[in-house]
Design a protein around this motif. Structure first.
Motif, short mmCIF file in Angstrom:
data_model
loop_
_atom_site.label_atom_id
_atom_site.label_comp_id
_atom_site.label_asym_id
_atom_site.label_seq_id
_atom_site.Cartn_x
_atom_site.Cartn_y
_atom_site.Cartn_z
N TYR A 39 -50.33 59.85 -133.06
CA TYR A 39 -49.60 58.61 -132.81
C TYR A 39 -48.25 58.86 -132.18
CZ TYR A 39 -53.39 56.66 -135.45
OH TYR A 39 -54.65 56.31 -135.86
N SER A 40 -47.73 60.04 -132.33
CA SER A 40 -46.51 60.43 -131.65
C SER A 40 -46.80 60.90 -130.23
CB SER A 40 -45.79 61.55 -132.42
OG SER A 40 -44.72 62.07 -131.69
N LYS A 41 -47.79 61.78 -130.07
CA LYS A 41 -48.09 62.36 -128.77
C LYS A 41 -48.56 61.31 -127.76
CE LYS A 41 -48.28 66.04 -127.56
NZ LYS A 41 -47.28 66.82 -126.77
N ARG A 42 -49.30 60.30 -128.24
CA ARG A 42 -49.86 59.32 -127.31
C ARG A 42 -48.78 58.52 -126.59
NH1 ARG A 42 -53.41 55.08 -130.60
NH2 ARG A 42 -54.31 54.96 -128.51
N LEU A 43 -47.59 58.46 -127.17
CA LEU A 43 -46.50 57.71 -126.54
C LEU A 43 -46.13 58.30 -125.18
CD1 LEU A 43 -44.12 57.17 -129.59
CD2 LEU A 43 -45.80 55.58 -128.68
N GLU A 44 -46.35 59.58 -124.98
CA GLU A 44 -45.91 60.25 -123.77
C GLU A 44 -46.69 59.80 -122.54
OE1 GLU A 44 -46.19 64.41 -124.52
OE2 GLU A 44 -44.87 64.33 -126.27
N ASN A 45 -47.94 59.47 -122.72
CA ASN A 45 -48.82 59.18 -121.59
C ASN A 45 -49.40 57.77 -121.58
OD1 ASN A 45 -48.62 61.85 -120.48
ND2 ASN A 45 -50.04 62.54 -122.06
N GLY A 46 -49.08 56.97 -122.59
CA GLY A 46 -49.62 55.61 -122.65
C GLY A 46 -51.12 55.57 -122.79
N VAL A 47 -51.62 56.30 -123.80
CA VAL A 47 -53.07 56.39 -123.99
C VAL A 47 -53.48 55.84 -125.36
CG1 VAL A 47 -53.30 58.34 -122.45
CG2 VAL A 47 -52.94 58.76 -124.88
N HIS A 80 -53.87 42.80 -128.73
CA HIS A 80 -54.83 43.69 -129.39
C HIS A 80 -55.33 44.84 -128.52
CE1 HIS A 80 -57.59 45.04 -132.41
NE2 HIS A 80 -58.64 44.82 -131.65
N SER A 81 -55.67 44.60 -127.27
CA SER A 81 -56.25 45.66 -126.44
C SER A 81 -55.21 46.67 -125.97
CB SER A 81 -56.94 45.06 -125.22
OG SER A 81 -55.99 44.50 -124.32
N HIS A 82 -53.93 46.29 -125.99
CA HIS A 82 -52.85 47.11 -125.44
C HIS A 82 -52.99 47.29 -123.93
CE1 HIS A 82 -51.68 49.12 -129.54
NE2 HIS A 82 -52.36 47.99 -129.73
N LEU A 83 -53.78 46.43 -123.29
CA LEU A 83 -54.01 46.49 -121.85
C LEU A 83 -53.57 45.15 -121.24
CD1 LEU A 83 -57.61 48.01 -121.88
CD2 LEU A 83 -55.47 49.23 -121.42
N PRO A 84 -52.52 45.13 -120.44
CA PRO A 84 -52.04 43.85 -119.90
C PRO A 84 -53.02 43.25 -118.90
CG PRO A 84 -50.87 45.69 -118.90
CD PRO A 84 -51.71 46.27 -120.00
N HIS A 85 -53.09 41.93 -118.90
CA HIS A 85 -53.86 41.25 -117.87
C HIS A 85 -53.28 39.87 -117.59
CE1 HIS A 85 -56.61 39.70 -121.31
NE2 HIS A 85 -55.96 38.65 -120.86
N PHE A 86 -53.54 39.40 -116.37
CA PHE A 86 -53.23 38.04 -115.96
C PHE A 86 -54.43 37.55 -115.17
CE2 PHE A 86 -51.76 35.63 -112.13
CZ PHE A 86 -51.57 34.42 -112.78
N ASN A 136 -52.54 51.82 -121.13
CA ASN A 136 -52.98 51.67 -119.75
C ASN A 136 -52.48 52.81 -118.88
OD1 ASN A 136 -50.31 50.82 -119.93
ND2 ASN A 136 -50.51 49.27 -118.36
N LEU A 137 -52.29 53.96 -119.50
CA LEU A 137 -51.83 55.18 -118.82
C LEU A 137 -50.42 55.01 -118.24
CD1 LEU A 137 -55.10 56.32 -117.01
CD2 LEU A 137 -54.39 56.66 -119.39
N ASN A 138 -49.67 54.13 -118.84
CA ASN A 138 -48.27 53.91 -118.47
C ASN A 138 -47.48 53.85 -119.77
OD1 ASN A 138 -45.72 52.76 -117.84
ND2 ASN A 138 -46.55 51.82 -116.00
N PRO A 139 -46.58 54.80 -120.03
CA PRO A 139 -45.93 54.88 -121.34
C PRO A 139 -44.77 53.92 -121.54
CG PRO A 139 -45.16 56.67 -119.96
CD PRO A 139 -46.23 55.95 -119.16
N MET A 140 -44.41 53.14 -120.53
CA MET A 140 -43.25 52.27 -120.67
C MET A 140 -43.52 51.10 -121.62
SD MET A 140 -41.54 52.22 -116.84
CE MET A 140 -43.03 51.92 -115.90
#
Length: 241
Positions: free
Chosen positions: A233-241, A155-161, A192-196
């Motif tokens: 929704y297209s542009k955000r893919l470039e920067n992972g935002v 849900h958050s789209h932010l990885p954590h461990f 998370n500011l990483n588009p991968m």
């Protein structure tokens, strides 16, 4: 038992294809945990449903996210922006019969419990506070999760461990009990500011967790956006935002 943990694909077939091709190259996975939001935001929701339904890994859980739930029940009130509401309505209108069947009959509600290799696991799209719309976040009070050995969430789209330790009556373990929390991040809409494309790998026995990030052809996925939804929704893919 070695697990592939996926969440928040969001209709991005190019990102998902890159993940699955990588998994084929390592060929070391026994099962999959799928944490919801496979559709919406992206322009390939139907294609992603087909790809997920054809995956070769058995699912330990396959739960809905807030986007599946909202689209199924046509309840868009919890979206924070008008563009989000309009995008979900668009996705609702373009889903195929196969996609509708998968969302309604194959995916389950946004929370599941299971046991694997003797470990008690909770999978939840959001959190126990709200299984669809509230995220598990580092630093919050996590007392309600202490009965589990593993907690998988998205849900958050932010990885954590995180390894969280609780007091318990176990002298042999110095009166401590551990719960491992894993959020794999988002395959198709990372924030998370990483588009991968992002996902997680877990070895239940060794407790080894790998938060993976792999390149995919973002420009190719962006080509599918032709004004159907807000260009955000297209542009955000470039920067992972």
């Amino acid at each position: 038992m070695r697990l592939l943990i996926l969440s928040d694909i969001h209709g991005n077939q190019t990102a998902l294809r890159a993940v699955l091709e990588y998994m084929d190259s390592i060929n070391k996975i026994d099962a999959c945990v799928l944490l919801g939001d496979i559709v919406d935001y992206g322009m390939h929701s139907n294609e992603v449903v087909r790809m997920v339904s054809a995956m070769k890994y058995p699912f330990l859980c396959n739960i809905r996210g807030n986007h599946e739930q909202s689209i199924i029940f046509e309840d868009y009130t919890s979206f924070s922006t008008e563009r989000g509401k309009e995008c979900a309505k668009y996705t609702h209108d373009v889903l195929t019969d196969q996609a509708w069947y998968y969302l309604k009959n194959v995916m389950s509600d946004g929370k599941a419990e299971f046991v694997v290799d003797g470990k008690r696991c909770l999978a939840v799209h959001g959190s126990l506070e709200d299984i669809y719309w509230k995220s598990i976040k580092p630093g919050k009070n996590l007392e309600e999760y202490k009965e589990y050995d593993y907690v998988f969430s998205g849900h958050s789209h932010l990885p954590h461990f995180m390894e969280v330790f609780y007091e318990t009556d176990a002298p042999g373990f110095r009166n401590r009990k551990k719960t491992i929390f894993i959020n794999p991040g988002s395959v198709g809409q990372p924030r998370n500011l990483n588009p991968m494309a992002q996902f997680a790998l877990l070895d239940i026995k060794t407790e080894e967790v790998l938060l993976k990030k792999i390149y995919y052809d973002i420009g190719k996925e962006q080509e599918a956006y032709k004004g159907q939804v807000d260009e955000f929704y297209s542009k955000r893919l470039e920067n992972g935002v």
